[in-house]
Motif scaffolding. Sequence first.
Motif, PDB file in Angstrom:
ATOM      1  N   SER A  17       0.817  -1.213   0.000  1.00 41.72           N
ATOM      2  CA  SER A  17       0.000   0.000   0.000  1.00 41.72           C
ATOM      3  C   SER A  17       0.853   1.266   0.000  1.00 41.72           C
ATOM      4  O   SER A  17       0.359   2.350  -0.326  1.00 41.72           O
ATOM      5  CB  SER A  17      -0.932   0.004   1.222  1.00 41.72           C
ATOM      6  N   MET A  18       2.129   1.141   0.333  1.00 38.66           N
ATOM      7  CA  MET A  18       3.017   2.303   0.291  1.00 38.66           C
ATOM      8  C   MET A  18       3.370   2.699  -1.134  1.00 38.66           C
ATOM      9  O   MET A  18       4.070   3.691  -1.359  1.00 38.66           O
ATOM     10  CB  MET A  18       4.294   2.015   1.086  1.00 38.66           C
ATOM     11  N   ASP A  19       2.875   1.920  -2.112  1.00 39.77           N
ATOM     12  CA  ASP A  19       3.096   2.238  -3.522  1.00 39.77           C
ATOM     13  C   ASP A  19       2.003   3.141  -4.083  1.00 39.77           C
ATOM     14  O   ASP A  19       2.059   3.544  -5.241  1.00 39.77           O
ATOM     15  CB  ASP A  19       3.178   0.947  -4.343  1.00 39.77           C
ATOM     16  N   LEU A  20       1.001   3.472  -3.270  1.00 35.64           N
ATOM     17  CA  LEU A  20      -0.057   4.382  -3.723  1.00 35.64           C
ATOM     18  C   LEU A  20       0.532   5.756  -4.002  1.00 35.64           C
ATOM     19  O   LEU A  20       1.495   6.188  -3.347  1.00 35.64           O
ATOM     20  CB  LEU A  20      -1.168   4.473  -2.673  1.00 35.64           C
ATOM     21  N   GLN A  21      -0.050   6.462  -4.962  1.00 31.03           N
ATOM     22  CA  GLN A  21       0.588   7.662  -5.520  1.00 31.03           C
ATOM     23  C   GLN A  21      -0.103   8.961  -5.125  1.00 31.03           C
ATOM     24  O   GLN A  21      -0.120   9.928  -5.891  1.00 31.03           O
ATOM     25  CB  GLN A  21       0.660   7.518  -7.039  1.00 31.03           C
ATOM     26  N   GLU A  60      -9.636   2.909  -3.807  1.00 31.75           N
ATOM     27  CA  GLU A  60     -10.052   3.458  -2.521  1.00 31.75           C
ATOM     28  C   GLU A  60      -9.020   3.137  -1.440  1.00 31.75           C
ATOM     29  O   GLU A  60      -8.533   2.012  -1.339  1.00 31.75           O
ATOM     30  CB  GLU A  60     -11.423   2.903  -2.126  1.00 31.75           C
ATOM     31  N   SER A  61      -8.714   4.128  -0.639  1.00 26.72           N
ATOM     32  CA  SER A  61      -7.753   3.973   0.454  1.00 26.72           C
ATOM     33  C   SER A  61      -8.414   4.376   1.762  1.00 26.72           C
ATOM     34  O   SER A  61      -9.101   5.406   1.833  1.00 26.72           O
ATOM     35  CB  SER A  61      -6.511   4.846   0.201  1.00 26.72           C
ATOM     36  N   TYR A  62      -8.199   3.543   2.793  1.00 28.26           N
ATOM     37  CA  TYR A  62      -8.725   3.864   4.120  1.00 28.26           C
ATOM     38  C   TYR A  62      -7.623   3.640   5.140  1.00 28.26           C
ATOM     39  O   TYR A  62      -6.977   2.590   5.140  1.00 28.26           O
ATOM     40  CB  TYR A  62      -9.940   3.002   4.458  1.00 28.26           C
ATOM     41  N   ASP A  96      -7.506   9.398   2.911  1.00 23.67           N
ATOM     42  CA  ASP A  96      -8.682   8.536   2.827  1.00 23.67           C
ATOM     43  C   ASP A  96      -9.437   8.855   1.538  1.00 23.67           C
ATOM     44  O   ASP A  96      -9.425   9.985   1.053  1.00 23.67           O
ATOM     45  CB  ASP A  96      -9.606   8.772   4.032  1.00 23.67           C
ATOM     46  N   GLY A  97     -10.089   7.835   0.983  1.00 26.14           N
ATOM     47  CA  GLY A  97     -10.864   8.047  -0.232  1.00 26.14           C
ATOM     48  C   GLY A  97     -10.157   7.496  -1.459  1.00 26.14           C
ATOM     49  O   GLY A  97      -9.294   6.618  -1.366  1.00 26.14           O
ATOM     50  N   MET A  98     -10.485   8.041  -2.618  1.00 20.80           N
ATOM     51  CA  MET A  98      -9.915   7.567  -3.872  1.00 20.80           C
ATOM     52  C   MET A  98      -8.548   8.218  -4.099  1.00 20.80           C
ATOM     53  O   MET A  98      -8.406   9.435  -4.051  1.00 20.80           O
ATOM     54  CB  MET A  98     -10.849   7.906  -5.038  1.00 20.80           C
ATOM     55  N   VAL A  99      -7.547   7.368  -4.333  1.00 21.58           N
ATOM     56  CA  VAL A  99      -6.187   7.855  -4.562  1.00 21.58           C
ATOM     57  C   VAL A  99      -5.633   7.197  -5.828  1.00 21.58           C
ATOM     58  O   VAL A  99      -6.045   6.081  -6.191  1.00 21.58           O
ATOM     59  CB  VAL A  99      -5.261   7.552  -3.362  1.00 21.58           C
ATOM     60  N   PRO A 100      -4.708   7.844  -6.544  1.00 20.53           N
ATOM     61  CA  PRO A 100      -4.170   7.273  -7.791  1.00 20.53           C
ATOM     62  C   PRO A 100      -3.235   6.092  -7.528  1.00 20.53           C
ATOM     63  O   PRO A 100      -2.483   6.070  -6.557  1.00 20.53           O
ATOM     64  CB  PRO A 100      -3.401   8.448  -8.411  1.00 20.53           C
ATOM     65  N   TYR A 101      -3.328   5.111  -8.437  1.00 21.57           N
ATOM     66  CA  TYR A 101      -2.428   3.954  -8.358  1.00 21.57           C
ATOM     67  C   TYR A 101      -2.222   3.398  -9.763  1.00 21.57           C
ATOM     68  O   TYR A 101      -3.075   2.700 -10.320  1.00 21.57           O
ATOM     69  CB  TYR A 101      -3.004   2.872  -7.451  1.00 21.57           C
TER      70      TYR A 101
END
Length: 263
Positions: free
Chosen positions: A34-38, A180-182, A163-168
């Motif tokens: 999850s640390m790869d989220l942008q 989605e990220s929480y 929180d919410g929608m994040v780019p990946y």
Amino acid sequence: MVIIALARPQRTNEKVEQYTEGIDIMLVLDISESMDLQDFTPNRLEAAKETAIDFINGRIADRIGMVIFSGEAFSLAPLTTDYELLTDLVNSITFNMMDAKGTAIGSAVSTGINRMRESEAKSKVMVLLSDGDNNAGNVDPVFAAQLAEAMDVKIYTIAVGKDGMVPYGTDFFGRPQMIESYLNEETLRNIARITKAEFFRASDDQALENIFTKIDELEKAEIIESRYKETMDYYRPYLMWGILFFFAWMALKSTFFNNFLLD
């Protein structure tokens, strides 16, 4: 000359010696998937690495160690003042350094404490950076925090991400994909509260940098300052010349030269 000597001319040099008693700091970094989220640039991990390097290079005389974790924890570096080595190690961190999936916060804290158990520093600090809840490992984070508190280790916790929608990543047409990220803050808040430290929430690169700056200000090493004054007397040359001129005058007092001057 005698009058000047009686005034006792002096020259004083003041020397200041500073001694810094460093503190021990353990950086504990989450490298789970999850640390790869942008939502950070270019992603959460790289932003954390860059900020950690700036933090390392901003310390003076402090020993710093490094623990990385995902589904398990690994001690990357013991406590050391070799900041160049630490910088190289942080730069080398990648997602494929561990096979175990998940986020083992309790195991990471325990590994960091194990590295600090023989520390004799007056101040012992751990900086825990993660974006997830504890879902792996066999150590309860609260128990690990209680162990840290018993050893006088303060754990500053940083929750990374939005929180919410994040780019990946991107889709077939190169457009950013959103997932989605929480972020569950409760575990990280409890760890900071138990160890009498602070919890921070970082939602972007600048916020993360500001948090590390604040921790840097909170955990400054004590600087012990000693001042020495070195005083040198300079009356001797004036006194010596004054006495010399006095005896010269006494020797010439009853001579032809003195009478000639009086006439």
